[in-house]
Design a protein around this motif. Sequence first.
Motif, mmCIF file in Angstrom:
data_model
loop_
_atom_site.group_PDB
_atom_site.id
_atom_site.type_symbol
_atom_site.label_atom_id
_atom_site.label_comp_id
_atom_site.label_asym_id
_atom_site.label_seq_id
_atom_site.Cartn_x
_atom_site.Cartn_y
_atom_site.Cartn_z
ATOM 1 N N LEU A 199 -18.333 -29.616 -55.595
ATOM 2 C CA LEU A 199 -17.797 -28.653 -56.557
ATOM 3 C C LEU A 199 -18.512 -28.744 -57.906
ATOM 4 C CD1 LEU A 199 -13.936 -28.938 -55.926
ATOM 5 C CD2 LEU A 199 -15.415 -27.025 -55.334
ATOM 6 N N ASN A 200 -19.179 -29.874 -58.166
ATOM 7 C CA ASN A 200 -19.877 -30.028 -59.446
ATOM 8 C C ASN A 200 -20.934 -28.953 -59.659
ATOM 9 O OD1 ASN A 200 -18.374 -32.261 -60.127
ATOM 10 N ND2 ASN A 200 -19.854 -33.716 -59.269
ATOM 11 N N ALA A 201 -21.371 -28.331 -58.563
ATOM 12 C CA ALA A 201 -22.336 -27.241 -58.696
ATOM 13 C C ALA A 201 -21.743 -26.083 -59.485
ATOM 14 C CB ALA A 201 -22.786 -26.767 -57.315
ATOM 15 N N GLY A 202 -20.421 -26.048 -59.610
ATOM 16 C CA GLY A 202 -19.767 -24.994 -60.376
ATOM 17 C C GLY A 202 -19.885 -25.152 -61.881
ATOM 18 N N TYR A 203 -20.389 -26.297 -62.341
ATOM 19 C CA TYR A 203 -20.591 -26.490 -63.781
ATOM 20 C C TYR A 203 -21.993 -26.016 -64.137
ATOM 21 C CZ TYR A 203 -16.485 -29.587 -63.770
ATOM 22 O OH TYR A 203 -15.231 -30.104 -63.658
ATOM 23 N N ALA A 204 -22.082 -24.955 -64.929
ATOM 24 C CA ALA A 204 -23.388 -24.419 -65.305
ATOM 25 C C ALA A 204 -23.958 -25.215 -66.474
ATOM 26 C CB ALA A 204 -23.243 -22.950 -65.690
ATOM 27 N N PRO A 205 -25.197 -25.720 -66.325
ATOM 28 C CA PRO A 205 -25.800 -26.491 -67.423
ATOM 29 C C PRO A 205 -25.927 -25.643 -68.686
ATOM 30 C CG PRO A 205 -27.069 -26.737 -65.402
ATOM 31 C CD PRO A 205 -26.068 -25.649 -65.156
ATOM 32 N N GLN A 206 -25.780 -26.283 -69.830
ATOM 33 C CA GLN A 206 -25.928 -25.608 -71.118
ATOM 34 C C GLN A 206 -26.773 -26.496 -72.025
ATOM 35 O OE1 GLN A 206 -22.252 -24.352 -72.961
ATOM 36 N NE2 GLN A 206 -21.242 -24.018 -71.001
ATOM 37 N N ASP A 207 -27.416 -25.881 -73.013
ATOM 38 C CA ASP A 207 -28.237 -26.666 -73.928
ATOM 39 C C ASP A 207 -27.366 -27.625 -74.736
ATOM 40 O OD1 ASP A 207 -30.558 -25.536 -73.138
ATOM 41 O OD2 ASP A 207 -30.576 -23.990 -74.696
ATOM 42 N N PRO A 208 -27.761 -28.900 -74.762
ATOM 43 C CA PRO A 208 -26.999 -29.849 -75.589
ATOM 44 C C PRO A 208 -27.348 -29.668 -77.065
ATOM 45 C CG PRO A 208 -28.793 -30.975 -74.459
ATOM 46 C CD PRO A 208 -28.853 -29.540 -74.032
ATOM 47 N N PRO A 209 -26.437 -30.045 -77.960
ATOM 48 C CA PRO A 209 -26.717 -29.965 -79.393
ATOM 49 C C PRO A 209 -27.893 -30.897 -79.732
ATOM 50 C CG PRO A 209 -24.427 -30.578 -78.954
ATOM 51 C CD PRO A 209 -25.144 -30.646 -77.661
ATOM 52 N N LEU B 147 -27.474 -34.525 -81.493
ATOM 53 C CA LEU B 147 -26.478 -35.455 -80.965
ATOM 54 C C LEU B 147 -27.067 -36.790 -80.494
ATOM 55 C CD1 LEU B 147 -23.542 -34.813 -81.053
ATOM 56 C CD2 LEU B 147 -23.565 -34.427 -78.605
ATOM 57 N N LEU B 148 -28.240 -36.746 -79.857
ATOM 58 C CA LEU B 148 -28.802 -37.995 -79.339
ATOM 59 C C LEU B 148 -29.021 -39.020 -80.459
ATOM 60 C CD1 LEU B 148 -29.832 -39.766 -77.055
ATOM 61 C CD2 LEU B 148 -32.075 -38.665 -77.292
ATOM 62 N N GLN C 232 -27.395 -39.319 -83.143
ATOM 63 C CA GLN C 232 -26.071 -39.815 -83.558
ATOM 64 C C GLN C 232 -25.538 -40.854 -82.576
ATOM 65 O OE1 GLN C 232 -23.059 -36.840 -84.525
ATOM 66 N NE2 GLN C 232 -24.646 -35.467 -85.269
ATOM 67 N N ILE C 233 -25.732 -40.572 -81.284
ATOM 68 C CA ILE C 233 -25.269 -41.526 -80.267
ATOM 69 C C ILE C 233 -26.038 -42.836 -80.390
ATOM 70 C CG2 ILE C 233 -25.165 -41.970 -77.777
ATOM 71 C CD1 ILE C 233 -24.880 -38.853 -77.457
#
Lengths: 241, 186
Positions: free
Chosen positions: A60-70, A73-74, A76-77
Amino acid sequence: MTDPDRPETLPPHSPDDLLAAEFVLGTLDPDVRRAASRRAEVDGAFAALIRDWEARLAPLNAGYAPQDPPEALLPQIEARLFGRDGTAQPPARRAGRLRGWLFGGASAALVAALALLAVLVWLPPQPPLPADLRGELRAEADALIFEARWNASAGVLDVARLSGPDAAEGQDYELWVIDDSGVPRSLGLLREAATRITAPLAEGMTLAISLEPAGGSPDPVPSGPVLAAAPLMSAAAASEG
Amino acid sequence: MTDEPIEALIARIAGQDRAAFRALYAQAAPKLVGVLMRMLGDRSEMEDALQEVFIRIWQRAAQFDPGRGQGMSWLIAIARNHALDLLRARASRPRTSDSAPDETDPLERLADPGPGVESELVARADMRRVIDCFGTLEPARASAVKAAYLGGLSYQELAERHGVPVNTMRTWLRRSLLRLKECLAQ
């Protein structure tokens, strides 16, 4: 079963399996969910049921459409994990505090415990289990003694409580590993007399046990007192002594 | 340049390898943003959650066992668990995410291996079996299971959406999960 208003009965099932299924689906009420999450940390069989359900539903994870990350953020992490300049060794203030406890001698009892460990770790191992690395963790209070044995080929760490009581009501023993970076990482809770953990370890890393509120430290590092700590040393070297 | 497998990156992160951590972020963050946006529905909440998720990944990398599953599934499980904790802690705050019933059926996206479908997530045969098994459920129930999993909807929210009592929805989902398990075991 086509009448949506009439309750249906469920086919025979294991209550734990259904709990794991609903945990993964995400529909449990908050208090049940928290309890299940805590249980998975210490109950290997229940954790395995959860992993099985994660695997079943993973398509079901295929149902999550990838999006550009902010973009920002990297950094900051990384700043939160490694410190502002990216080269600082202790990534968090609390981690620095643990380092202080372990190596700076913040507690006289702990220093005594560590001094004792240096001797104990050279005693021959008692049960004839194959162990490549071992460490013995002894706390002064309550005569609490843990033995940790790591099998490199299996990547398995067996932690046994050789003496001492269960943690008091509302508390848990939590096991940590600290490597050269000084950053403690939780290896889980020690509620049973014997606990088996899968973890990549190496000689020279330090194991530590802290006393935490039930369910473990709310922080990524120990929040309670460190009861015992010991370096992992070669079992062969240990048994020669 | 071929991306290093996620499993290999996680193993390097367990050894405190910061370059591997950056490489994992580059590879996995877009998918995890998709997970968190779908579940939380709010960009600033997603950003806070994504930070927390990557911090957990760094801290728990040593607990990943490649023999027990795919790296990306493990990362998504961490993100989903964190989002679910946040959603359930929200009490009765009205949600903005997933207010519309499944416009895109994830299983249809699976069945049609066009661009954007991550075929590496699960082996083809596993996908086929899951699609077939979902097909054995009544459509409303299959849709409720997917909305619960993908959007993090509670029993209450699903019951309202489908116009059935909460207890009925609970039974629908439990029965569906047990039937899926039985079907997948065949």
